[in-house]
Design a protein around this motif. Structure first.
Motif, short mmCIF file in Angstrom:
data_model
loop_
_atom_site.label_atom_id
_atom_site.label_comp_id
_atom_site.label_asym_id
_atom_site.label_seq_id
_atom_site.Cartn_x
_atom_site.Cartn_y
_atom_site.Cartn_z
N VAL A 1 44.79 5.57 20.68
CA VAL A 1 44.22 4.98 19.64
C VAL A 1 44.07 5.70 18.21
O VAL A 1 44.17 5.09 17.12
CB VAL A 1 42.55 4.50 19.66
CG1 VAL A 1 41.66 5.73 19.90
CG2 VAL A 1 42.15 3.26 18.66
N ASN A 2 44.31 7.11 18.56
CA ASN A 2 44.31 7.77 17.15
C ASN A 2 45.77 7.98 16.50
O ASN A 2 45.76 8.30 15.39
CB ASN A 2 43.67 9.20 17.32
CG ASN A 2 44.52 10.02 18.32
OD1 ASN A 2 45.38 9.45 19.08
ND2 ASN A 2 44.34 11.27 18.50
N VAL A 3 46.61 7.48 16.98
CA VAL A 3 47.98 7.36 16.53
C VAL A 3 48.65 5.92 16.48
O VAL A 3 49.27 5.97 15.68
CB VAL A 3 49.17 8.37 17.26
CG1 VAL A 3 48.44 9.98 17.13
CG2 VAL A 3 49.34 7.85 18.65
N ALA A 4 48.07 5.14 17.17
CA ALA A 4 48.74 3.65 17.12
C ALA A 4 47.59 2.66 17.41
O ALA A 4 47.24 1.94 18.34
CB ALA A 4 49.60 3.64 18.41
N SER B 1 35.41 9.49 27.14
CA SER B 1 34.78 8.65 28.35
C SER B 1 34.42 7.48 27.45
O SER B 1 34.42 6.36 28.01
CB SER B 1 33.63 9.47 28.92
OG SER B 1 32.97 8.46 29.84
N LEU B 2 33.74 7.71 26.20
CA LEU B 2 33.08 6.47 25.59
C LEU B 2 34.49 5.34 25.04
O LEU B 2 34.23 4.23 25.13
CB LEU B 2 32.33 6.76 24.42
CG LEU B 2 31.96 5.65 23.40
CD1 LEU B 2 30.92 4.86 24.08
CD2 LEU B 2 31.37 6.30 22.07
N GLN C 1 43.54 9.82 24.37
CA GLN C 1 44.06 11.18 24.17
C GLN C 1 43.66 11.64 22.76
O GLN C 1 43.99 11.08 21.93
CB GLN C 1 45.44 11.41 24.62
CG GLN C 1 45.89 11.36 26.13
CD GLN C 1 47.31 11.18 26.72
OE1 GLN C 1 47.73 10.34 26.09
NE2 GLN C 1 47.44 11.94 27.61
N LYS C 2 43.15 12.99 22.89
CA LYS C 2 42.93 14.04 21.51
C LYS C 2 41.81 13.04 20.82
O LYS C 2 41.44 13.35 19.63
CB LYS C 2 44.04 13.96 20.63
CG LYS C 2 45.15 14.54 21.35
CD LYS C 2 45.39 16.01 20.87
CE LYS C 2 46.32 16.84 22.04
NZ LYS C 2 47.85 16.38 22.28
#
Ligand code: THG
Length: 262
Positions: free
Chosen positions: A166-169, A208-209, A202-203
């Motif tokens: 989610v942090n890149v896409a 877990s959340l 990832q990253k």
């Protein structure tokens, strides 16, 4: 929900080390722990490191087979490694995975028939992973058509809409949920749907959340199966609760314990 445990993957340092040193106990403990925590099957991936990946896969499948009859998802992009893993499976094998490319489907669908294995079809092809749900669903439709032509039972086909971090896409997470919903409309009975859930977090800071929130949303979108870490108890509790709220289990005050006793 059909749970495939993700932990026996050479991406994890403990597993990479166990493969290198031939340490069966580490692998067998991970197999047992994941099954006890509620896994229905186990993913098996040698990771990027081994010098002899085919022998590493054979060793992993044999080592796991000494402690459990669980179905194994042979997680590799190499055809020869896939077949060597399937050959050694004690119960049902799962081909993880094919893309929507014709060359891949033409080799891997007959392999599924030959070994009576299930197969995971990723909604991607040589051009990559599409951004939007419509293009993902088009690839899913091509995989479904090929599977029907090859005489594969729909219950043996899992469509994976391929979730990215989610942090890149960030815009993909919504499109993947929409793809899961559209897969139900492809044919009757529809293929099953699956995700490699942990990719999404990832990253990120609280993995877990992010994992358990997205899993609950995917359950609400109709997800049938997931490759997850079943040792994450919060994640499993969210999954069980999401299924309860979708009416997949009957409510009782101790539904978490009741689910685990199944
Ligand atoms: N779809 C299908 N199969 C898959 C995936 C998928 N198989 C592999 C992967 N994606 C699912 N399994 C994992 C396993 C581990 C991680 C993510 C997905 C992971 N590992 C840590 C990391 O990279 O940060 C490893 C580090 C460590 O803790 O040692 O996140 O999408 N069909």
């Amino acid at each position: 929900m059909f749970i495939i445990g993700e932990r026996i993957n050479g991406m994890f340092k403990d597993v990479a080390k166990a493969i290198k040193e031939g340490d069966k106990a580490i692998i067998q403990d991970l197999a047992r722990q994941q099954m006890e925590a509620g896994a229905d099957a186990l993913d098996v991936n040698v990771g990027p490191a081994p010098e002899e990946p085919l022998r590493a896969m054979e060793w992993l499948v044999t080592t796991i087979g000494e402690v459990t009859d669980a179905p194994l998802a042979i997680d590799t992009t190499k055809f020869e490694i896939m077949e060597s893993g399937l050959k050694l499976c004690k119960s049902k094998g799962i081909i993880n995975s094919t893309s929507g490319d014709k060359e891949k489907l033409d080799r891997l669908l007959p392999l599924a028939r030959k070994y009576n294995a299930s197969i995971i079809g990723l909604t991607m092809n040589k051009s990559g992973i599409p951004q939007d749900a419509q293009s993902r669903a088009e690839i899913a439709a091509q995989i479904v058509t090929s599977a029907q032509e090859q005489g594969l039972a729909m219950s043996d086909l899992y469509i994976d809409a391929v979730i990215l971090p989610v942090n890149v896409a960030q815009d993909h997470s919504r499109e993947v949920l929409e793809t899961i919903r559209q897969c139900k409309l492809l044919c009757d009975p529809p293929p099953r749907t699956i995700l490699g859930l942990s990719n999404v977090s990832q990253k990120t800071l609280d993995r877990s959340l992010v994992n358990r929130t997205y899993l609950a949303m995917a359950v609400a979108s109709g997800l049938d199966a997931a490759i997850v870490d079943p040792l994450d108890k919060d994640l499993m509790n969210s999954m069980i609760t999401a299924e309860l709220l979708m009416g997949k289990q009957i409510y009782c005050d101790n539904y978490l314990q009741a689910y685990r006793k199944k």
